[in-house]
Structures are given as structure tokens and as C-alpha cells.
Design a protein around this motif. Structure first.
Motif, short mmCIF file in Angstrom:
data_model
loop_
_atom_site.label_atom_id
_atom_site.label_comp_id
_atom_site.label_asym_id
_atom_site.label_seq_id
_atom_site.Cartn_x
_atom_site.Cartn_y
_atom_site.Cartn_z
N LYS A 16 0.81 -1.21 0.00
CA LYS A 16 0.00 0.00 0.00
C LYS A 16 0.85 1.27 0.00
N PHE A 17 2.15 1.14 0.24
CA PHE A 17 3.04 2.29 0.20
C PHE A 17 3.83 2.36 -1.11
N TYR A 18 3.48 1.50 -2.06
CA TYR A 18 4.14 1.52 -3.38
C TYR A 18 3.93 2.89 -4.02
N ARG A 19 5.01 3.55 -4.42
CA ARG A 19 4.93 4.95 -4.82
C ARG A 19 4.31 5.16 -6.20
N TYR A 20 4.31 4.14 -7.05
CA TYR A 20 3.83 4.30 -8.41
C TYR A 20 2.38 3.81 -8.50
N ARG A 21 1.46 4.76 -8.63
CA ARG A 21 0.04 4.43 -8.63
C ARG A 21 -0.66 5.10 -9.81
N MET A 22 -1.82 4.56 -10.15
CA MET A 22 -2.61 5.10 -11.26
C MET A 22 -4.08 4.97 -10.92
N PRO A 23 -4.95 5.78 -11.56
CA PRO A 23 -6.39 5.61 -11.35
C PRO A 23 -6.86 4.27 -11.91
N VAL A 24 -7.88 3.71 -11.29
CA VAL A 24 -8.48 2.48 -11.83
C VAL A 24 -9.11 2.81 -13.18
N LEU A 25 -8.81 1.99 -14.19
CA LEU A 25 -9.37 2.21 -15.52
C LEU A 25 -10.88 2.04 -15.48
N LEU A 26 -11.59 3.06 -15.97
CA LEU A 26 -13.05 3.02 -16.03
C LEU A 26 -13.53 2.74 -17.44
N THR A 27 -14.68 2.10 -17.56
CA THR A 27 -15.27 1.81 -18.87
C THR A 27 -16.74 2.17 -18.86
N LYS A 28 -17.25 2.46 -20.06
CA LYS A 28 -18.67 2.79 -20.21
C LYS A 28 -19.15 2.27 -21.56
N ILE A 29 -20.15 1.41 -21.53
CA ILE A 29 -20.70 0.83 -22.76
C ILE A 29 -21.74 1.79 -23.35
N GLU A 30 -21.58 2.10 -24.63
CA GLU A 30 -22.53 2.97 -25.32
C GLU A 30 -23.01 2.28 -26.60
N PRO A 54 -2.35 8.65 -24.28
CA PRO A 54 -3.52 7.78 -24.13
C PRO A 54 -3.88 6.99 -25.38
N THR A 55 -3.38 7.44 -26.52
CA THR A 55 -3.64 6.69 -27.75
C THR A 55 -2.93 5.34 -27.75
N TYR A 56 -1.80 5.22 -27.04
CA TYR A 56 -1.03 3.97 -27.05
C TYR A 56 -1.78 2.81 -26.39
N PRO A 57 -2.22 2.94 -25.12
CA PRO A 57 -2.97 1.81 -24.55
C PRO A 57 -4.30 1.57 -25.25
N THR A 58 -4.93 2.64 -25.74
CA THR A 58 -6.20 2.44 -26.47
C THR A 58 -5.97 1.59 -27.71
N LYS A 59 -4.94 1.94 -28.47
CA LYS A 59 -4.61 1.16 -29.66
C LYS A 59 -4.17 -0.25 -29.30
N ALA A 87 -12.95 -5.58 -16.30
CA ALA A 87 -11.88 -6.42 -15.74
C ALA A 87 -10.94 -6.92 -16.84
N LYS A 88 -11.53 -7.26 -17.99
CA LYS A 88 -10.71 -7.75 -19.10
C LYS A 88 -9.78 -6.65 -19.61
N LEU A 89 -10.31 -5.43 -19.73
CA LEU A 89 -9.49 -4.33 -20.20
C LEU A 89 -8.40 -3.98 -19.19
N ARG A 90 -8.70 -4.11 -17.90
CA ARG A 90 -7.68 -3.85 -16.89
C ARG A 90 -6.56 -4.87 -16.95
N ASP A 91 -6.92 -6.13 -17.26
CA ASP A 91 -5.89 -7.15 -17.44
C ASP A 91 -5.02 -6.84 -18.67
N LEU A 92 -5.68 -6.37 -19.74
CA LEU A 92 -4.92 -6.00 -20.93
C LEU A 92 -4.03 -4.79 -20.65
N LEU A 93 -4.51 -3.88 -19.80
CA LEU A 93 -3.68 -2.72 -19.43
C LEU A 93 -2.44 -3.19 -18.69
N ASP A 94 -2.59 -4.22 -17.85
CA ASP A 94 -1.42 -4.80 -17.17
C ASP A 94 -0.40 -5.30 -18.20
N ASN A 95 -0.89 -5.95 -19.25
CA ASN A 95 0.00 -6.45 -20.30
C ASN A 95 0.70 -5.31 -21.02
#
Length: 404
Positions: A16-30, A54-59, A87-95
Motif C-alpha cells: 500500500k506504500f508503493y509509490r507508483y500508482r494510477m487511477p483504476v481504468l473506467l469503462t462505459k458501454i454505449e 492515451p492513444t497507445y494503450p487504447t490502440k 476487468a478484461k481491459l484492466r488485465d490488458l492494461l497490465d500487459n
């Protein structure tokens, strides 16, 4: 910021003290049906934490899912076609983080992406100092080379140092110097193709009467027209003209001159061809892309696309450029080499795989007959031949939707 959830950039690190953090990736189906899509409302915030556009992870998501992506940086909107679980997109973000962010040596995310002189992608780690290679086989690499990373914003002194590069503050081979070079700006990119062009420029000028002797001896309008006539049969009455006028070339406009030169020097290789395009000041013109598509290839076009990929990756920078490329290919197979018309699906696949042609542009072209480049019947014939590839695009998207 209240309400925003954060996770460790390396989600395998349970600290929990790991210094490198990011917001949780959010998704919205339209949308629904064939128009359903997944919007990534906070992709820019996530990417800012990773020091990546942001274009890099999206692509990357599109590459991994076989789905079309779209982004509008001005309105901060990033989309992946189809309905995709968060959850699937968050796993892909990890990759994505593993492949394009984490240092290959110390696994620290504090890295910059740089492009070397040989067009290799390097993760330059500011923590341990190591420079580790990215897997160049991934399809995202092509997109990154076409849309190179800008100077990292984390380094406050970077912009100031940009004016000192010529004084040696950042050496010509340093990561910052490489990252600050524009992708295409009058031949100032540091990629391998343009490096060769710049290094050979002096020799080209000194030996102008040796390379392409007929071309260099007489470039008068009369001489160019004469060569155009002699090449008329082999070039299939190439439709060239002013970049925006749509008029036929008259033999002394730059596009006709480029077409003649390319037709006479097809074997010179991509460096010489792009050097000629730059010399004529046409590297940013969409009509120049059309000319190359009509005159650069032979019956061995499938192999020649691979060979000349660097040219098109540098020159095809907009929807208009893509449409000009398709128009040139339409004349190439429909008028100049009608026996190659059955190859159009494979030709489109080659340009699609090297990330020069986008799925949406290909589909639009394939479903709208046009008389802009060829007669209506020829246009219909070429598009009819392209149907297997268009069907493949549709099935790939349908399969993705079914998986969800």
C-alpha cells in the motif's frame, strides 16, 4: 481527488506504500447492436500516470482484441469498438504496462519510450539507467513509430534543454534528442530512413548527372512530356495533377514529374524514392501518395509493399492520404494491371497489417463506388474483388462481439 480509486501500476505488487500508482481504468458501454462500443472516460488520467500518450494503450486494446479503436484527443474521448468487460481491459492494461512501460531490467515504471536511429523502441529507465528493448513484433510498435512519443512532461527542464541540443546538452544519439525530433518535418526525423537520406544528400547533389542520367540532363517541360508519352503504356495513363484540383497532369506539374521518375527508377529502393519525394517538397501531399501507389509497384506488389512500408508509414498521415492511397491502388490494379485485380484483398491486408490503412476507411471505400480515379465499371470491379477482405473485417468484429 475525492471519489477516484487508485491502484498500484504493478498490480502484482501488494504494497500500500508503493509509490507508483494510477487511477483504476473506467469503462462505459454505449450504443447497441453493431454500433456498440466501450468508452474509456479516464484513459488520459491513467496514461498520464504511465507517462504514455492515451492513444497507445487504447490502440493496444484494439490490437489485442482485434477491434477497431478511435480517439479524439481534443475532446479527450477514447473508444474501443464492441462491448468489453472492465476487468478484461484492466488485465490488458497490465500487459501493456509490462510490454511498453516497465523497465526490462528493474521492472520500475519510471521509463521513457524512445526511438533509436535504427527505428527500435527502447524503454529508457530513469531509476536504474538501463535501456531495454520493446518486443518489435507487436502490432502496436508500428503505430508508435508512426506516432512517436513526445518529450516526457515529467522532466521540467526538457523544454529548456531543447534549445541547447545543438550546443551538446543532449547528444544527437541521446534519448531526449531522439524523442524531440518530429516524425516528418522536411526530413528532420531521426529514423533510419531519413538518416540515410540526410547522410547521402551531399553525394546526391554532387552526382546529380550520374543518378538517373536522362532525368538530370533535361528536366524541361518538353522533355518530361516526351518521357510521359513513352511511358504511357506502362503507366496506364496515370491520372496525375495538382494536389487539390483533381485535374489531369500536363507533364510539367510536379506529380507527373514524380510519376515519371518513380516509373523509371523503381529499383532504386525506398531511401532514394523518399529522397526524391522530399527533394520535390511533396512528402506531405496526399496526391504524392496516390502517385506512388500507381507507379512504385510491379506484379510483385505484395513483397514490394513490405519493402516500401517505411515510405507509406511516413507519408500517410490523415484520412485524405489513406483515400489517395486507395485511389492509386484502384488505378494500379483496375487500369495498369487488371490481371492483378484478384490480389486486391491481399494488397489491402498488407497495408492494413502495417497500420497504413484503417479499417473504417477501407470499409467506406469498399462500399462506395467512385469515378474519381477510374471509370464506374472499373471501380465496381475492383470493389467486388475486395469483398473477401471486407467480409473478413466484418467477421473479425462480429467474432469479437460474440466473445463478449
Amino acid at each position: 481527488m475525492a471519489g477516484v480509486q487508485y491502484v498500484n501500476i504493478r498490480r502484482d505488487v501488494d504494497d500500500k506504500f508503493y509509490r507508483y500508482r494510477m487511477p483504476v481504468l473506467l469503462t462505459k458501454i454505449e450504443g447497441k447492436g453493431n454500433g456498440i462500443k466501450t468508452v474509456l472516460p479516464n484513459m488520459s488520467d491513467v496514461s498520464r500516470s504511465l507517462s504514455r500518450p492515451p492513444t497507445y494503450p487504447t490502440k493496444f486494446f484494439g490490437c489485442e482484441l482485434g477491434a477497431q479503436t478511435s480517439f479524439d484527443e481534443k475532446s479527450d474521448r477514447y473508444i474501443v469498438n464492441g462491448a468489453h468487460d472492465a476487468a478484461k481491459l484492466r488485465d490488458l492494461l497490465d500487459n501493456f504496462i509490462i510490454k511498453f512501460v516497465l523497465c526490462g531490467s528493474c521492472k520500475n515504471p519510471e521509463t521513457d519510450l524512445t526511438i533509436t536511429k535504427n527505428e527500435d523502441l527502447i524503454r529508457d529507465c530513469k531509476a536504474c539507467g538501463e535501456r531495454t528493448n520493446v518486443d518489435m513484433r507487436h502490432k502496436l510498435v508500428t503505430f508508435i513509430l508512426k506516432n512517436p512519443p513526445k518529450v516526457p512532461k515529467k522532466s521540467k527542464g526538457t523544454k529548456k534543454q531543447g534549445t541547447a541540443d545543438n550546443q551538446g546538452t543532449n547528444g544527437p544519439n541521446s534519448p531526449k534528442a531522439e524523442a524531440e525530433e518530429p516524425a516528418v518535418d522536411g526530413g528532420e526525423s531521426d529514423d533510419e530512413l531519413t538518416k540515410k537520406i540526410k547522410s547521402e544528400a551531399a553525394d546526391l547533389n554532387q552526382n546529380a548527372t550520374i543518378v538517373g542520367e536522362d532525368w538530370s540532363v533535361d528536366t524541361s517541360a518538353e522533355a518530361v512530356k516526351a518521357r510521359m508519352k513513352s511511358l504511357e503504356g506502362g503507366m496506364g495513363n496515370v491520372k496525375l495533377g495538382d494536389d487539390d484540383s483533381g485535374e489531369e497532369g500536363n507533364g510539367d506539374d510536379p506529380y507527373s514529374q514524380l510519376g515519371v521518375w518513380v516509373a523509371e527508377n523503381q529499383d532504386e529502393g525506398p531511401v532514394e524514392v523518399f529522397k526524391k519525394v522530399q527533394e520535390m517538397g511533396l512528402e506531405k501531399k496526399h496526391r504524392a501518395v496516390q502517385v506512388l501507389a500507381q507507379t512504385l509497384f510491379t506484379e510483385d506488389i505484395l513483397e514490394e509493399i513490405k519493402l516500401n512500408a517505411p515510405i507509406f508509414l511516413k507519408m500517410v498521415t490523415s484520412e485524405k492520404h489513406q483515400k489517395a492511397l486507395l485511389g492509386g491502388l484502384e488505378r494500379f490494379v483496375g487500369v495498369d494491371h487488371p490481371d492483378l485485380t484478384p490480389l486486391i484483398p491481399k494488397i489491402l491486408m498488407e497495408f492494413y497489417q502495417i497500420d497504413v490503412l484503417d479499417e473504417e476507411i477501407i470499409k467506406q471505400w469498399g462500399t462506395h463506388v467512385s469515378r474519381k480515379y477510374v471509370d464506374k465499371e472499373t471501380s465496381k470491379k475492383v470493389r467486388k474483388a475486395s469483398e473477401p477482405f471486407l467480409k473478413w473485417l466484418d467477421e473479425a468484429e462480429d467474432d469479437d462481439d460474440d466473445d463478449e
